[in-house]
Design a protein around this motif. Sequence first.
Motif, short mmCIF file in Angstrom:
data_model
loop_
_atom_site.label_atom_id
_atom_site.label_comp_id
_atom_site.label_asym_id
_atom_site.label_seq_id
_atom_site.Cartn_x
_atom_site.Cartn_y
_atom_site.Cartn_z
N ILE A 78 0.87 -1.17 0.00
CA ILE A 78 0.00 0.00 0.00
C ILE A 78 0.90 1.22 0.00
CG2 ILE A 78 -1.62 1.37 1.38
CD1 ILE A 78 -2.74 -1.29 2.45
N ARG A 79 0.66 2.13 -0.94
CA ARG A 79 1.48 3.34 -1.01
C ARG A 79 0.65 4.59 -0.75
NH1 ARG A 79 4.12 3.42 -6.87
NH2 ARG A 79 5.16 1.68 -5.87
N TYR A 80 1.28 5.57 -0.12
CA TYR A 80 0.66 6.86 0.15
C TYR A 80 1.43 7.93 -0.63
CZ TYR A 80 -1.72 4.89 4.32
OH TYR A 80 -2.50 4.15 5.17
N THR A 81 0.87 8.40 -1.74
CA THR A 81 1.51 9.48 -2.50
C THR A 81 0.45 10.36 -3.15
OG1 THR A 81 1.67 8.49 -4.72
CG2 THR A 81 3.35 7.84 -3.12
N PRO A 82 0.78 11.61 -3.43
CA PRO A 82 -0.17 12.48 -4.13
C PRO A 82 -0.40 12.03 -5.57
CG PRO A 82 1.54 13.78 -3.04
CD PRO A 82 1.98 12.35 -3.01
N GLU A 83 0.55 11.27 -6.13
CA GLU A 83 0.50 10.92 -7.55
C GLU A 83 -0.14 9.57 -7.84
OE1 GLU A 83 3.54 11.62 -6.07
OE2 GLU A 83 3.55 13.77 -6.58
N VAL A 84 -0.50 8.80 -6.81
CA VAL A 84 -0.99 7.44 -7.05
C VAL A 84 -2.27 7.49 -7.89
CG1 VAL A 84 -2.36 7.28 -4.92
CG2 VAL A 84 -1.48 5.21 -5.97
N THR A 85 -2.36 6.58 -8.87
CA THR A 85 -3.52 6.50 -9.76
C THR A 85 -3.99 5.06 -9.85
OG1 THR A 85 -2.21 6.07 -11.76
CG2 THR A 85 -2.60 8.40 -11.18
N LEU A 86 -5.20 4.88 -10.36
CA LEU A 86 -5.72 3.53 -10.54
C LEU A 86 -4.87 2.76 -11.55
CD1 LEU A 86 -7.82 1.39 -9.92
CD2 LEU A 86 -9.30 2.40 -11.67
N ASP A 117 -0.58 13.32 0.79
CA ASP A 117 0.82 13.72 0.96
C ASP A 117 1.18 13.52 2.42
OD1 ASP A 117 3.32 14.78 1.02
OD2 ASP A 117 2.81 16.66 0.03
N PRO A 118 1.74 12.36 2.76
CA PRO A 118 2.00 12.06 4.17
C PRO A 118 2.99 13.02 4.82
CG PRO A 118 2.97 10.40 2.74
CD PRO A 118 2.12 11.25 1.87
N LYS A 119 3.81 13.70 4.00
CA LYS A 119 4.78 14.67 4.56
C LYS A 119 4.06 15.87 5.16
CE LYS A 119 8.58 13.45 1.40
NZ LYS A 119 7.87 12.42 0.64
N LYS A 120 2.83 16.09 4.74
CA LYS A 120 2.06 17.25 5.24
C LYS A 120 1.01 16.84 6.28
CE LYS A 120 2.58 19.88 0.95
NZ LYS A 120 1.88 20.50 -0.21
N ASN A 153 6.14 5.34 1.16
CA ASN A 153 5.63 6.20 2.25
C ASN A 153 4.77 5.46 3.27
OD1 ASN A 153 6.93 8.53 1.29
ND2 ASN A 153 5.20 9.04 -0.04
N THR A 154 4.85 4.14 3.30
CA THR A 154 4.21 3.39 4.39
C THR A 154 5.29 2.53 5.05
OG1 THR A 154 3.51 1.61 2.88
CG2 THR A 154 1.92 3.36 3.33
N ASN A 155 5.04 2.11 6.29
CA ASN A 155 6.08 1.44 7.06
C ASN A 155 5.48 0.49 8.08
OD1 ASN A 155 5.01 3.15 9.03
ND2 ASN A 155 6.67 4.64 8.86
N GLU A 156 6.31 0.03 9.02
CA GLU A 156 5.86 -0.91 10.05
C GLU A 156 4.70 -0.35 10.87
OE1 GLU A 156 9.28 -1.77 12.41
OE2 GLU A 156 10.14 -3.17 10.96
#
Length: 421
Positions: A78-86, A117-120, A153-156
């Motif tokens: 599972i990824r957390y990014t502003p750019e992720v698309t289907l 945007d997990p950084k924000k 951008n995901t982790n343990e």
Amino acid sequence: MATISLEQEINPWEAQAARFDFAARKLNLDEGLWRVLRYPSREIIVHFPVTMDDGRIEMFTGFRVLHSQARGPGKGGIRYTPEVTLDEVRALASWMTWKCAVVNIPFGGAKGGVICDPKKMSQGELERMTRRYTAEIIEFIGPEKDVPAPDVNTNEQVMAWIMDTYSMHMRQTVTSVVTGKPLNIGGSRGRREATGRGISVVCDEALKHLHIQREGCRVIIQGFGNVGSNAAKLMADKGYKIIGIAEYDGGLVNPNGIDVCALIDYRQRNGSVLGFKGAEAADPVEMLTQECEILIPAATENVITSRNAERIQARIVCEGANGPTTAVADEILADKRVFIIPDILANAGGVTASYFEWVQDRQGYFWKEDNVNEQLATILAESFDDVVRYSEAHDVNNRIAAYMLAIDRVAFTIKQRGIYA
């Protein structure tokens, strides 16, 4: 080669589909099975609210795509990014099916993501978003259905939140619903280093195959996150010379070799590789085309394209990231006789160790790290040999060989099971 736009070239779903179609054609795959395997079996889009720290309600969009369950539960990050698309998630789910089949572990492919945007975001906002996303897809995941894992951008910690949310709904602790968890709640020793370790193993095998000496073998790595930094450390320990590191905010080069442990410590203290005294600053984009024996793109998709493939000077490209080379660039690199270790083999150490974690959780018995590393090395080395033999037997490059091998294994399983209709 047909003329296509750069936008078409870097579309991950189109890239995956083009390679699948080529490999399926080479296999003379049955037309019905071709249709079954070309498309995901399930695509989920969820829109859900999250209360932010300031009291605002923000809407988020998340995805979970299951490509295949023919050989076992779905498996994928599972990824957390502003750019992720289907399209991106769809392609990554398909790649996971082929990746699991290449290393012959009993999973199918899946992938997920949330546009954010997990950084924000604060820790509390990330936790609330993760738990609500998990609740939205909860009926579609599970130890026998679809097993998520960390990705961009995901982790343990994110995996711990998912596991806890799922367990609360099930009214019992279910550690095997995700992998990549902290050790004390069912994680596996060696999991964090596994993708980098797998890269080092297949690079060893490539050097043997090509009769190249390991000592002094020059390596450039793009991306110094978990995958790139662990690959760099493990390879430096074996005698490889890490001469370049390319990051999103800058690059480093030292022809005499970079002290990787010192760089890892420096980055942990400073949050960046910039300013490290043990190497000179360099343009990270230009570093991809510098002379070396091994180039390891270990960051994001589409970094080797028709725009720079002709200038690649590496003898070996080992794909630590998913989809770093476009299909058009593949043809250019093939003409240059660059030996590619494709992503669905090169970075399969992560999913292999995830399989070990899933097995340990289900057994309730946990292995020593040496056992994890030994089993990982054995599987990756055997899989490298399988792909190279397939390549030679069918007179295709390593990527198409890996696809053919994977498709053949999944198609054979579907034929054995039959089509339920």
